[in-house]
Scaffold this motif. Structure first.
Motif, PDB file in Angstrom:
ATOM      1  N   GLY A  61       3.818   7.580  10.113  1.00 38.25           N
ATOM      2  CA  GLY A  61       4.641   8.490   9.302  1.00 38.25           C
ATOM      3  C   GLY A  61       4.971   7.946   7.919  1.00 38.25           C
TER       4      GLY A  61
ATOM      5  N   ALA B 101      -6.007   2.159   6.209  1.00 40.03           N
ATOM      6  CA  ALA B 101      -5.437   1.512   5.023  1.00 40.03           C
ATOM      7  C   ALA B 101      -5.418  -0.008   5.202  1.00 40.03           C
TER       8      ALA B 101
ATOM      9  N   ALA C  37       0.863  -1.186   0.000  1.00 46.08           N
ATOM     10  CA  ALA C  37       0.000   0.000   0.000  1.00 46.08           C
ATOM     11  C   ALA C  37       0.898   1.233   0.000  1.00 46.08           C
TER      12      ALA C  37
ATOM     13  N   ARG D  58      -5.143   6.903   7.330  1.00 49.40           N
ATOM     14  CA  ARG D  58      -4.372   6.481   8.497  1.00 49.40           C
ATOM     15  C   ARG D  58      -3.954   5.027   8.289  1.00 49.40           C
TER      16      ARG D  58
ATOM     17  N   ILE E  40       0.278  -0.762  -4.729  1.00 48.08           N
ATOM     18  CA  ILE E  40      -1.151  -0.502  -4.983  1.00 48.08           C
ATOM     19  C   ILE E  40      -1.571   0.819  -4.344  1.00 48.08           C
TER      20      ILE E  40
ATOM     21  N   GLY F 207       2.080   0.788   5.867  1.00 49.21           N
ATOM     22  CA  GLY F 207       3.069   1.532   6.662  1.00 49.21           C
ATOM     23  C   GLY F 207       2.499   2.112   7.952  1.00 49.21           C
ATOM     24  N   PRO F 208       3.405   2.694   8.771  1.00 50.29           N
ATOM     25  CA  PRO F 208       3.003   3.280  10.056  1.00 50.29           C
ATOM     26  C   PRO F 208       2.496   4.721   9.891  1.00 50.29           C
TER      27      PRO F 208
ATOM     28  N   ILE G 105      -4.960  10.285   1.676  1.00 52.37           N
ATOM     29  CA  ILE G 105      -3.981   9.622   2.545  1.00 52.37           C
ATOM     30  C   ILE G 105      -4.728   9.099   3.762  1.00 52.37           C
TER      31      ILE G 105
HETATM   32  N1  SAM Z   1       3.534   9.400   4.650  1.00 51.28           N
HETATM   33  C1  SAM Z   1       2.355   9.880   5.174  1.00 51.28           C
HETATM   34  C2  SAM Z   1       2.483  11.067   6.013  1.00 51.28           C
HETATM   35  O1  SAM Z   1       2.979  10.980   7.136  1.00 51.28           O
HETATM   36  O2  SAM Z   1       1.956  12.046   5.557  1.00 51.28           O
HETATM   37  C3  SAM Z   1       1.223   9.007   5.663  1.00 51.28           C
HETATM   38  C4  SAM Z   1       1.389   7.579   5.858  1.00 51.28           C
HETATM   39  S1  SAM Z   1      -0.161   6.779   6.024  1.00 51.28           S
HETATM   40  C5  SAM Z   1      -0.773   7.556   7.452  1.00 51.28           C
HETATM   41  C6  SAM Z   1       0.200   5.185   6.608  1.00 51.28           C
HETATM   42  C7  SAM Z   1       0.233   4.090   5.574  1.00 51.28           C
HETATM   43  O3  SAM Z   1      -1.070   3.853   5.045  1.00 51.28           O
HETATM   44  C8  SAM Z   1       1.083   4.331   4.356  1.00 51.28           C
HETATM   45  O4  SAM Z   1       2.451   4.052   4.594  1.00 51.28           O
HETATM   46  C9  SAM Z   1       0.488   3.401   3.325  1.00 51.28           C
HETATM   47  O5  SAM Z   1       0.966   2.084   3.480  1.00 51.28           O
HETATM   48  C10 SAM Z   1      -0.973   3.439   3.696  1.00 51.28           C
HETATM   49  N2  SAM Z   1      -1.768   4.378   2.892  1.00 51.28           N
HETATM   50  C11 SAM Z   1      -2.409   5.478   3.320  1.00 51.28           C
HETATM   51  N3  SAM Z   1      -3.108   6.046   2.340  1.00 51.28           N
HETATM   52  C12 SAM Z   1      -2.918   5.282   1.234  1.00 51.28           C
HETATM   53  C13 SAM Z   1      -3.387   5.341  -0.107  1.00 51.28           C
HETATM   54  N4  SAM Z   1      -4.188   6.297  -0.513  1.00 51.28           N
HETATM   55  N5  SAM Z   1      -2.987   4.369  -0.974  1.00 51.28           N
HETATM   56  C14 SAM Z   1      -2.139   3.394  -0.571  1.00 51.28           C
HETATM   57  N6  SAM Z   1      -1.678   3.283   0.699  1.00 51.28           N
HETATM   58  C15 SAM Z   1      -2.050   4.210   1.596  1.00 51.28           C
END
Ligand code: SAM
Length: 251
Positions: A201, A232, A174, A228, A220, A198-199, A226
């Motif tokens: 961050g 996700a 993801a 949480r 994917i 992912g976590p 985005i």
């Molecule tokens: N990097 C980001 C930030 O801190 O702004 C947010 C990371 S998000 C909170 C946590 C995880 O959810 C991501 O690492 C990814 O694996 C997944 N994720 C969140 N939105 C996604 C999306 N639209 N498509 C794919 N994966 C997503």
């Protein structure tokens, strides 16, 4: 003539036990499970309780003895075999405690086979209490009438997860920075699958590059927003179940 009431009633308490179940066996439950049956559900002799053993499936049992610390049940009837479990692993990065609890609970409800928690560089948590995780998935399975428990793998670092990845399992990654739409990717890739999320961050650049370079990995997208980490993980699992899992088997 009045209809014979269904036995065991749907409202009967459900519990997973460690003993293997079989007709005529007597099963004793103690500790929290005895407390739940005796004090919360107030079962008395003759009441029905549904037991599962994560091996042979679901059984109707009858209470034969109750005291505060121990409840004895006699196994009467096999109700359902252990369910077939779609071959899907969820590999979520560890999150803050209550958010990861939610992932454990919802992944269980959605029917995953295995939850493999991952530690990445930006994780704020790096440990999981295995007993607490077991309790959460067991209670979720009891509540949603699953007859199988997901396996919870030991927490692994991302590098180790990638290094030991089984060749024949698709690793859907993801990636909030974009990838193939999840539903398309899932329905065209047959066979064992997993979703890596992912976590709070996100993954750092080196991690993203390592995951993308892995031969089993398919990046994917879960849409334009985005999400949480827990959203996700849960929504990605639901989409996989709908496109490639057992939601397709419903009549
Ligand atoms: N990097 C980001 C930030 O801190 O702004 C947010 C990371 S998000 C909170 C946590 C995880 O959810 C991501 O690492 C990814 O694996 C997944 N994720 C969140 N939105 C996604 C999306 N639209 N498509 C794919 N994966 C997503």
């Amino acid at each position: 003539m009045p209809a014979t009431p269904a036995w065991p009633p749907k409202s009967a308490p459900r519990l997973f036990v460690e003993d293997e179940l079989g007709t005529g066996r007597t099963i004793a439950v103690e500790g929290n499970q005895a407390n739940y049956l005796a004090r919360v559900m107030r079962v008395t002799e003759g009441d029905a309780v549904i037991l599962c053993d994560d091996l042979t499936g679901e059984w109707a049992t009858r209470v034969v003895q109750v005291d505060k610390r121990r409840v004895e049940l006699e196994v009467e009837q096999h109700l359902r075999p252990r369910e077939p479990v779609p071959d899907f692993w969820l590999c979520p990065a560890l999150l803050k405690k209550d958010r990861f609890d939610l992932v454990l609970e919802k992944a269980t409800e959605l029917g995953v086979a295995r939850i493999a928690p991952v530690v990445t560089r930006r994780c704020v948590a790096d440990k999981l209490n295995p007993e607490r995780a077991d309790t959460i998935v067991t209670e979720a399975a009891e509540q949603c009438a699953r007859t199988a428990l997901p396996e919870i793998a030991p927490v692994a670092k991302l590098e180790a997860l990638l290094r030991n990845w089984p060749q024949d399992r698709h690793l859907f990654f993801a990636d909030e920075e974009g990838g193939e739409p999840a539903a398309d990717a899932f329905c065209y890739a047959e066979g064992p699958a997993a979703l890596l999320v992912g976590p709070e961050g996100g993954f750092d650049d080196a991690e993203r590059a390592a995951i993308r370079a892995h031969p089993a990995s398919v990046a994917i997208s879960l849409g334009p927003r985005i999400l949480r980490g827990e959203t996700a993980a849960i929504s990605g699992t639901a989409v996989w179940m709908a496109e490639a899992g057992d939601w397709l088997d419903e009549e």
